[in-house]
Design an enzyme around this catalytic site. Sequence first.
Site, PDB file in Angstrom:
ATOM      1  N   ARG A 112       0.833  -1.283   0.076  1.00 13.46           N
ATOM      2  CA  ARG A 112      -0.127  -0.184  -0.160  1.00 13.46           C
ATOM      3  C   ARG A 112       0.783   1.274  -0.112  1.00 13.46           C
ATOM      4  NH1 ARG A 112       0.844  -2.246   4.430  1.00 13.46           N
ATOM      5  NH2 ARG A 112       1.430  -1.067   6.395  1.00 13.46           N
ATOM      6  N   CYS A 227      -4.228  -1.400  11.755  1.00  7.17           N
ATOM      7  CA  CYS A 227      -4.188  -2.040  10.528  1.00  7.17           C
ATOM      8  C   CYS A 227      -3.164  -3.261  10.710  1.00  7.17           C
ATOM      9  CB  CYS A 227      -3.587  -1.178   9.652  1.00  7.17           C
ATOM     10  SG  CYS A 227      -4.841   0.189   9.111  1.00  7.17           S
ATOM     11  N   CYS A 381      -0.452 -13.715  21.355  1.00  9.66           N
ATOM     12  CA  CYS A 381      -1.181 -13.118  20.259  1.00  9.66           C
ATOM     13  C   CYS A 381       0.182 -12.518  19.404  1.00  9.66           C
ATOM     14  CB  CYS A 381      -2.026 -11.859  20.481  1.00  9.66           C
ATOM     15  SG  CYS A 381      -1.264 -10.596  21.478  1.00  9.66           S
TER      16      CYS A 381
END
Length: 423
Positions: A112, A227, A381
């Site tokens: 991106r 994000c 995580c």
Amino acid sequence: MSGDVSLLMANGRRSERQWRGPTADPGESTVSLPPLVEPAAELTVDEIRRYSRHLIIPDVGVEGQKRLKNARVLCVGAGGLGSPALMYLAAAGVGTLGIIDFDTVDESNLQRQIIHGVSDVGRSKAESAAASIREINPLVNVEIHNTALDRENVREIFSRYDLIVDGTDNFATRYMVNDAAVLLGKPYVWGSIYRFDGQASVFWAEHGPCYRCLYPEPPPPGMVPSCAEGGVLGVLCASIGSIQVNEAIKLLTGIGEPLVGRLMVYDALEMEYRKIKVRKDPNCALCGENPTVTDLLEDYEDFCGAVSVEAQEATVDSTITASELKEWQDADKDIFLVDVREPAEYEIVRIPGSHLIPKGEILSGEALSKLPQDKQIVLHCKSGVRSAEALAALKAAGFSDAVHVQGGVLSWVKQIDPSLPTY
Ligand SMILES: [Zn+2]
């Protein structure tokens, strides 16, 4: 720098503001503002040739282009939003562009952050962006701030520019950008992106609301994924970044009606743009009638809280390192390793032996029956924030010897198996 992270919650992609400012309502009112910048004395022959498609638009004309030439715009972050913003600001002929970013280009940025290329991986983002700008338009004067924006330098850096474009990806920096802009009386163009959802607005306390009018408090820690945790559609950056440049050009040249007092909400899946009116909050802690915030905060990270108090407490004496986890596994210690990330993340990379149980299922209590009572539970995580939240819930449910892995998958890859991918 990565994406906002915003306001947009995973539960129900049609993000509404989950923690909200008190004064938003539908509707519309617009305001025209005088140009932010005086025109430069003249355009050179080269400039007239280069900018001819601007010059023949009556609303821009030579006068507007001269204003752009004289303009000084700072872009905070040369990442997802900063990439298209800087490229179009440069192409448009903004005379001086400042870039502030302390990060280096990573392969996972290239999906991106189109101002960087393959040969830039490992290079400073600010340097890489500056090189691309020079290629697009050598007439632009580029000022590189290869540093993290902080309370010590933000005023001094902001004061050198007419306008700020905020492309930050985290709440701590976002609140600092807002507070500094309000305290200095500067306008700034804000944008945020998450998955398929984007938002943009112009915050200028002298003419309308500030970010704190819209969002008086940061979201509770762990509530809004970044994000890096939740992902972002690459092209969404262009949609929102181009809106930011559009607004910047309007403000600099004094044309059209800027997004002051209006929030643009974009849904890429529905292909829908909505505008929401945002009023200045008379009780705003920063720009309200009786402000309580009259200087930059001491610590914006602290204000936004990386993890909740409950999670912080739960991790005390219940945190292990990736190396300790490896030792436990090698010693065949009787543990049950739980990965609390989302399935898409588990597909990309996983710690061997881990069982996927997303954090939401643990917080709701739904997954508790899946957990063995006779083994020590080890949670992890990606970075250790979500697992800390899950740990607090497990401890509250009676799993008193549960622990979590500091630094999560990222630490595992770094310390134990660098051949694994990161994201
Ligand atoms: Zn305000």
